[in-house]
Design a protein around this motif. Structure first.
Motif, short mmCIF file in Angstrom:
data_model
loop_
_atom_site.label_atom_id
_atom_site.label_comp_id
_atom_site.label_asym_id
_atom_site.label_seq_id
_atom_site.Cartn_x
_atom_site.Cartn_y
_atom_site.Cartn_z
N GLY A 103 3.57 4.38 -10.32
CA GLY A 103 4.43 3.22 -10.18
C GLY A 103 3.63 1.95 -10.31
N LEU A 104 4.26 0.84 -9.96
CA LEU A 104 3.64 -0.48 -10.07
C LEU A 104 3.45 -1.07 -8.68
N LEU A 105 2.22 -1.45 -8.36
CA LEU A 105 1.89 -2.12 -7.10
C LEU A 105 1.32 -3.49 -7.43
N ARG A 106 1.94 -4.53 -6.87
CA ARG A 106 1.50 -5.90 -7.13
C ARG A 106 0.91 -6.49 -5.86
N MET A 107 -0.32 -6.99 -5.97
CA MET A 107 -1.01 -7.56 -4.82
C MET A 107 -1.47 -8.98 -5.18
N CYS A 108 -1.49 -9.84 -4.19
CA CYS A 108 -1.93 -11.22 -4.41
C CYS A 108 -2.78 -11.68 -3.24
N GLY A 109 -3.54 -12.74 -3.46
CA GLY A 109 -4.38 -13.26 -2.38
C GLY A 109 -5.14 -14.49 -2.82
N PHE A 110 -5.78 -15.15 -1.85
CA PHE A 110 -6.56 -16.35 -2.15
C PHE A 110 -7.83 -15.96 -2.90
N PRO A 111 -8.48 -16.91 -3.59
CA PRO A 111 -9.54 -16.57 -4.54
C PRO A 111 -10.65 -15.67 -4.02
N SER A 112 -11.26 -16.00 -2.87
CA SER A 112 -12.38 -15.17 -2.41
C SER A 112 -11.89 -13.80 -1.95
N ALA A 113 -10.63 -13.68 -1.52
CA ALA A 113 -10.08 -12.37 -1.18
C ALA A 113 -9.89 -11.52 -2.42
N VAL A 114 -9.52 -12.16 -3.53
CA VAL A 114 -9.40 -11.42 -4.80
C VAL A 114 -10.74 -10.82 -5.17
N ALA A 115 -11.81 -11.63 -5.09
CA ALA A 115 -13.13 -11.17 -5.50
C ALA A 115 -13.70 -10.10 -4.58
N LEU A 117 -12.07 -8.36 -1.89
CA LEU A 117 -11.21 -7.34 -1.31
C LEU A 117 -10.21 -6.75 -2.31
N LEU A 118 -9.42 -7.59 -2.94
CA LEU A 118 -8.36 -7.09 -3.81
C LEU A 118 -8.91 -6.42 -5.08
N GLY A 119 -9.92 -7.05 -5.68
CA GLY A 119 -10.49 -6.44 -6.89
C GLY A 119 -11.07 -5.06 -6.63
N PRO A 120 -11.97 -4.92 -5.64
CA PRO A 120 -12.49 -3.58 -5.33
C PRO A 120 -11.41 -2.59 -4.91
N ALA A 121 -10.41 -3.04 -4.17
CA ALA A 121 -9.32 -2.13 -3.76
C ALA A 121 -8.53 -1.67 -4.97
N ALA A 122 -8.27 -2.57 -5.91
CA ALA A 122 -7.54 -2.19 -7.13
C ALA A 122 -8.31 -1.16 -7.93
N ALA A 123 -9.63 -1.35 -8.04
CA ALA A 123 -10.45 -0.37 -8.77
C ALA A 123 -10.43 0.98 -8.07
N ARG A 124 -10.47 0.98 -6.74
CA ARG A 124 -10.42 2.21 -5.97
C ARG A 124 -9.09 2.93 -6.17
N LEU A 125 -7.99 2.18 -6.16
CA LEU A 125 -6.67 2.78 -6.36
C LEU A 125 -6.55 3.38 -7.76
N LYS A 305 -4.21 1.02 2.51
CA LYS A 305 -5.30 1.93 2.86
C LYS A 305 -6.57 1.58 2.08
N ALA A 306 -6.42 1.32 0.78
CA ALA A 306 -7.58 0.95 -0.03
C ALA A 306 -8.17 -0.38 0.42
N LEU A 307 -7.31 -1.33 0.74
CA LEU A 307 -7.79 -2.63 1.23
C LEU A 307 -8.56 -2.49 2.53
N GLN A 308 -8.05 -1.63 3.44
CA GLN A 308 -8.73 -1.46 4.73
C GLN A 308 -10.10 -0.80 4.54
N GLU A 309 -10.19 0.15 3.61
CA GLU A 309 -11.47 0.80 3.34
C GLU A 309 -12.50 -0.23 2.84
N VAL A 310 -12.08 -1.11 1.92
CA VAL A 310 -12.98 -2.13 1.41
C VAL A 310 -13.35 -3.12 2.52
N ALA A 311 -12.35 -3.52 3.32
CA ALA A 311 -12.62 -4.47 4.41
C ALA A 311 -13.59 -3.90 5.44
#
Length: 317
Positions: A103-115, A117-125, A305-311
């Protein structure tokens, strides 16, 4: 993932119209609500008229050149939030039955969170679920809430701000993802880099500081508050907002700053991060925010879950 119709006492209510009414209440005008929901003002007005017709009560009344919500509208908003949340819960249960590996999962966040947290979590997913499409977008905190409400995002990673909804806001499920510790940023060769005992914030009370301008972002006020607790007011010599620019200015010997662990710096700038001693540790709180009732949706659950692992990995540094 958008609620549709709710049937009660033989009356069909379009829950999208309750979301439109909520947006008008939040943003204050039809035009602003339309922009947040990617609709035209005429479409917003149409939804309000149709909802009033369905409910058989007036929802808006003239006020000068604009409108204001009636008492009935506030009743609808109060109960409508619960209806929308229950719909999200029902949809989450259905999706859990179907499984959430695709499916499609859309995530957003402020710039340093993208770099960080969100980027590594997206790669993990993507590695764990090849059938899952993950879209990441950069946004500031107020926009993140609009993206959630318009269903243009399923997860927002945000830092509290003055515009941040209060914790009891019925539309959102907000939970702490990371207490992002702040380090003292100094130029290489600064005397504090060689100190063996703990460094405290008051040790740089007489230094020049590099900080964002007041009102440009929440970091300025955060640092001012921490310095006040340490017994001084920072002497801001340079007003710089972007982390890379802060890193360059500090590296050039123009001042010191506080910088979150998740914020980027460049080694070629010649800067050193100095951990600060003392309890509680200085930190900014980073939250995950989803629409109320959607946290158990399989796609959202996998993303969180992926975000928490990265965090957790960031916190362990």
């Amino acid at each position: 993932m958008f609620p549709y119709d709710y049937v009660h006492n033989h009356c069909m209510i379009d829950l999208r119209r309750i979301q439109v009414l909520r947006a008008v209440h939040q943003h204050g005008t039809v035009t602003a609500a339309a922009a947040a929901l990617h609709l035209t003002p005429s479409a917003v007005s149409h939804h309000l008229r149709e909802l009033a017709r369905e409910l058989k009560v007036p929802l808006v009344e003239p006020r000068g050149r604009g409108i204001r919500l009636t008492g009935a509208a506030h009743v609808v908003i109060e109960h409508g939030d619960a209806m929308v949340a229950r719909w999200e819960e029902a949809e989450s249960a259905l999706e859990a039955y179907r499984s959430g590996a695709a499916g499609l999962l859309r995530m957003c966040g402020f710039p340093s969170a993208v770099a960080a947290l969100l980027g590594p979590a997206a790669a993990r997913l993507r590695a764990a679920h090849p059938g899952l499409t993950v879209e990441v977008s950069e946004c500031e905190t107020p926009t993140g809430f609009d993206l959630l409400l318009s269903t243009d995002a399923d997860i927002a990673v945000l830092a509290p701000s003055e515009e941040f909804p209060y914790p009891g806001d019925a539309r959102f499920d907000q939970r702490t993802l990371l207490n992002d510790r702040l380090d003292l940023l100094v130029p290489a060769g600064h005397p504090l880099t060689a100190r063996e005992e703990g460094v405290r914030l008051e040790d740089v009370a007489h230094e020049d500081w590099v900080l964002p301008a007041p009102g440009s972002c929440d970091h300025h006020q955060r640092v001012v508050v921490f310095c006040a607790v340490a017994g001084f007011t920072p002497k801001v010599a340079h007003q710089v907002k972007e982390w890379m620019a802060v890193s360059a200015m500090v590296g050039a010997g123009l001042g010191v700053s506080l910088i979150p662990r998740t914020a980027p710096t460049l080694s070629e700038h010649g800067v050193v991060r100095v951990p600060l001693a003392g309890e509680p540790p200085l930190a900014r709180r980073i939250l995950t925010c989803v629409r109320q009732g959607s946290r158990d949706h399989p796609l959202v659950h996998n993303g969180l879950k992926a975000l928490q692992e990265v965090a957790d990995e960031v916190a362990a540094r």
